[in-house]
Each structure stands twice: as C-alpha cells, then as structure tokens.
Design an enzyme around this catalytic site. Structure first.
Site, PDB file in Angstrom:
ATOM      1  N   PHE A 153      37.936  43.805  44.556  1.00  0.00           N
ATOM      2  CA  PHE A 153      37.367  44.779  45.038  1.00  0.00           C
ATOM      3  C   PHE A 153      36.482  46.776  45.448  1.00  0.00           C
ATOM      4  O   PHE A 153      36.803  46.962  46.952  1.00  0.00           O
ATOM      5  CB  PHE A 153      37.131  44.100  47.212  1.00  0.00           C
ATOM      6  CG  PHE A 153      37.485  43.270  47.382  1.00  0.00           C
ATOM      7  CD1 PHE A 153      36.962  42.372  47.002  1.00  0.00           C
ATOM      8  CD2 PHE A 153      39.189  42.832  47.739  1.00  0.00           C
ATOM      9  CE1 PHE A 153      37.907  40.726  48.106  1.00  0.00           C
ATOM     10  CE2 PHE A 153      39.571  41.237  48.255  1.00  0.00           C
ATOM     11  CZ  PHE A 153      38.313  40.225  48.211  1.00  0.00           C
ATOM     12  N   CYS A 154      37.206  46.346  44.597  1.00  0.00           N
ATOM     13  CA  CYS A 154      36.818  48.042  43.916  1.00  0.00           C
ATOM     14  C   CYS A 154      37.665  49.033  44.757  1.00  0.00           C
ATOM     15  O   CYS A 154      37.676  50.557  45.367  1.00  0.00           O
ATOM     16  CB  CYS A 154      35.575  49.033  44.428  1.00  0.00           C
ATOM     17  SG  CYS A 154      34.221  47.623  42.667  1.00  0.00           S
TER      18      CYS A 154
END
Length: 447
Positions: free
Chosen positions: A360-361
């Site tokens: 999710f970055c």
C-alpha cells in the site's frame, strides 16, 4: 457466520459500476463487491451527471474568446471556489489544482523554507518528497506518538510538520487539531495529507487551524487526474513555479521571465478541466451525503466488517495504535497460512470481491507491523452495503475452513488462478496478446 443487523445498511449513494457483473472461474457471474475505495473510489452519479453537462462546452480555459472556452473557464474557476468553501479555506489561502495528492505534496515540498518533520507511518507520497526530512518513529499509542513529535519539534526548529489525516493502511485518524496547535507552538506549519480522510470526514482547515491540505479527486468519487493543494499563499508565491510553461507567467522575454502569482504560478499548461469540475461536484455531493448520515453509515459497516473478520480463526487485523479513538472505513488484515496475494486472487476469482493486497505504498509501516511481505486491505465507501460486508466475511471464513476450490500460483510476485478462464471485455481484451486477466497484468508488486 455473520449476524443480522438491526438496521440494514444498503448502499448510501449510487456510484458507477454498482451493478457491474463480473465473471468467476467456475463460469458463472455475480455482482461485483468493491472493497478498493481507498485506492480509487467509483464516481458518484452526481459527478458523472456534471461531466455530461460540461462535455458539450468542453474547451481550453483562460485564454479563449469562444463561448465554449468562456463557459469552461467559468466552470473551472467556480470549481476553485467550491473546493475552497468545502475545506473551509481562509482569506490568505490559495487553491491549486494538481494531478493528485502525490503531485500536491511534491509541489509543496519545493516551497518549504526549511526542515519537514514526518512520521514513519506515512504513505510514500508524504514520506519521500520532502527535501530536508526528519522522521519520527511512531509509538504504540497516539499519545506517546504526539509526545515524540513534540520532542522533535522542540529539539530543533522545523518549517513544516507533514502528517496523514487517516492512515491508508489501517484507517486510523490522527488528532489533527492537537497536532496543528503543537506545530504552531514551535513555530512550524502543518500539512495534512487528506487523501484518505477527506472522502470520509469533513476537514475544515480554518476550524482545525491547518496550514496546508492535499487530496485527490479519484479518492473523492471523481475520475482520475485531478487533485488539490490548498493553503497559505506566501510560501507558494515565493517559490519557483512547479512547472515552467504557459499560464504560469505574466510576461516572457528572451532574458527575463515574470512569473504569475498563485494559483496560476503552479498551474502551467492546459489543465484537466473535466477532472477539476468533477472534483468540485464530488465535494458538493459529499456535503449533502454527510448531512444525510453518510458518516454514521460508514461507521456501522466498518464495525460490522471489523467484528466479522476478527471472529474468523486465523485472521489478524492490523492497527498502528492501541488508543486510536476513530478510524475511517479501511480494514487491513492477514490470513494465517495464506499469502496476501493468494487471498486477494481467491476473493476475486471465486467470489467477485475486489480488495487490494500488497504494501500500500507504506513499506516502513508494513514492516513495523510485522507484515513486510504485505497484507490484504478492504476499504468501504458510499456504495458499500451490509450485503457486501457479509459476502467478504463469509468468503474469508470459507477460505479458512474449506480452502480455495481453484488452484492459484504465483508468477513474478503476482497470484493468479490457474487456469484463468475469465474473459476481458473488448475494451481491454488483447492488451498482451491474450484475453485473460493474468496475461495483461503488468503492475509492480512493490506498492
């Protein structure tokens, strides 16, 4: 497995794709259950209607004499006023339209006259751009995390404190008002990454005493391609233009350029008129939906989802803090014995459920939560219902009890059903020479 709600939660609003039928690996179809709102929310019907209204007048803005250009220019600038009102911008604030939150944060990073303090839990968009970055490691509680931020700000002057409004991994909401007061006490300004907070809660930056706010249209029920940076003008006017080009200038000579003030200073080139107008329409729609009870709707669904998943043996929900008082509709989890990619592929292929898997970055946060290889994220929105929630809980429960009914294999970090008989529609078929979804996926697993 799931209990019946006293008051059932039907979708709160109509979004694009609400009746989308998707194929399953067994040859049947079902209505798509979208749990990927945190990545990109489908457009509200109010938004698609506004786009259709503007399309006949769609034209370039600011320098056209034609009627369509004048209408497009007026719609574009009206959108700026709408967004300003939506976030409670003050008289000394500027509203700059960008491509997305990442674009907004990179723009501001070039304007900050000093150090920026950030937390290690941030999305990469609010971790990587700052040129003089000082990272505070979050504690197990919000109260201790705030104390660590204060210690950092008091030890050495900083120009900016940059924090997320709500974690894109766990949905937990930070105490923005308290952090704003803390930043100002030590002579710093505060930037809030509102990408995950603004779609779920009204953020009044005047009331909260926030200096800068960034968010994206595509998480706000508008199409991709438009974002916002709103905040104090002085840093933005003093900095070099984010992009050099037409529209950002007052005059140009061979040896001299006079740059325009904000917002034009940082909006060079032909802007995304449709995207900006759509974003403003989403802001107006969200005001109405919140007044009608959308926040309470989301909280009921979030509680149902968290409790339901927590009751499944082998499922662990991820949280950053042990004293978080509020969270938006994001629930991230792992399933014992299964890769996050296999869980996501199974939910899609056998149940028509769309979730997000990976890091999710937010690689540092996933690592500190003990999930360096990633997790599964289910995120809710205005189009979510209790029926969707029950489908997800039951599907995860079936996986734990019975296992998958299909074979899944990992290739280059991406899990796929083998074989994958699901066809693509004509608009996407043949992107890699083969019409199967697994053949056309080229996304990076790094995020």
């Amino acid at each position: 497995m799931t209990a019946v709600l006293e008051n059932s939660c039907a979708p709160f609003a109509t979004v694009s794709g609400s009746d989308l039928q998707v194929p399953l690996v067994d040859g049947t179809t079902c209505t798509y259950a979208n749990f990927d709102y945190a990545a990109s929310a489908p457009a509200l019907t109010e938004v698609t209607a506004r786009i259709a209204e503007l399309l006949p007048y769609y034209s370039s803005v600011h320098r056209g004499a034609g009627y369509a250009s004048r209408v497009s220019t007026a719609a574009y600038e009206k959108a700026r006023i709408t967004v300003s009102d939506f976030v409670g911008a003050q008289h000394d604030s500027a509203v700059i339209f960008t491509r997305n939150t990442t674009d907004s944060l990179n723009l501001l990073a070039g304007c900050v006259p000093g150090d920026t303090v950030v937390l290690d839990i941030e999305h990469h968009a609010n971790l990587l751009p700052w040129r003089n970055r000082r990272v505070v490691v979050a504690a197990d509680s919000i109260s201790e995390t705030v104390a660590r931020i204060e210690a950092e700000l008091s030890a050495k002057p900083a120009a900016l404190l940059a924090v997320t409004g709500a974690s894109n991994v766990t949905g937990e909401v930070l105490p923005i008002r308290e952090l704003a007061a803390l930043a100002h006490r030590y002579g710093a300004r505060i930037l809030v990454d509102g990408a995950q907070l603004v779609p779920h809660r009204r953020v009044d930056i005047g009331d909260l005493d926030v200096d800068y706010l960034a968010f994206s249209g595509h998480k706000l029920y508008a199409p991709h391609g438009a974002g916002v940076l709103v905040g104090k003008r002085d840093w933005l006017d003093a900095a070099e233009p984010y992009l050099a080009g037409g529209g950002a200038v007052r005059s140009v000579g061979i040896d001299h350029t006079e740059w325009a003030p904000v917002p034009a200073r940082h909006e060079a080139g032909t802007p995304n008129v449709l995207g900006v107008v759509a974003l403003a329409a989403a802001c107006q729609a969200l005001v109405a939906h919140e007044a009608a009870g959308s926040v309470e709707h989301e909280r009921a669904l979030s509680t149902r989802l968290r409790n339901g998943l927590a009751s499944v043996p082998g499922v662990e929900l991820l949280t950053v803090w042990n004293d978080s008082p509020d969270s938006v509709g994001i629930v991230t989890f792992i399933v014992a014995g299964y890769s996050q990619g296999e869980v996501a592929a199974y939910l899609s292929a056998e149940h028509g459920i769309g979730v997000r898997d990976g890091k999710f970055c937010a690689h540092p946060l996933l690592a500190r939560l003990g999930c360096a290889d990633g997790a599964v994220r289910a995120s809710l929105g205005l189009g979510s219902s209790d029926g969707d929630v029950d489908r997800l809980i039951d599907a995860v429960g079936t996986l734990v009890v019975d296992g998958p009914s299909w074979t899944y294999e990992e290739e280059a970090g991406w899990w796929n059903p083998v074989p994958d008989p699901r066809p693509f529609p004509d608009l996407a078929d043949g992107a890699a020479g083969v019409g199967s979804p697994c053949a056309t996926r080229t996304v990076s697993i790094a995020s």
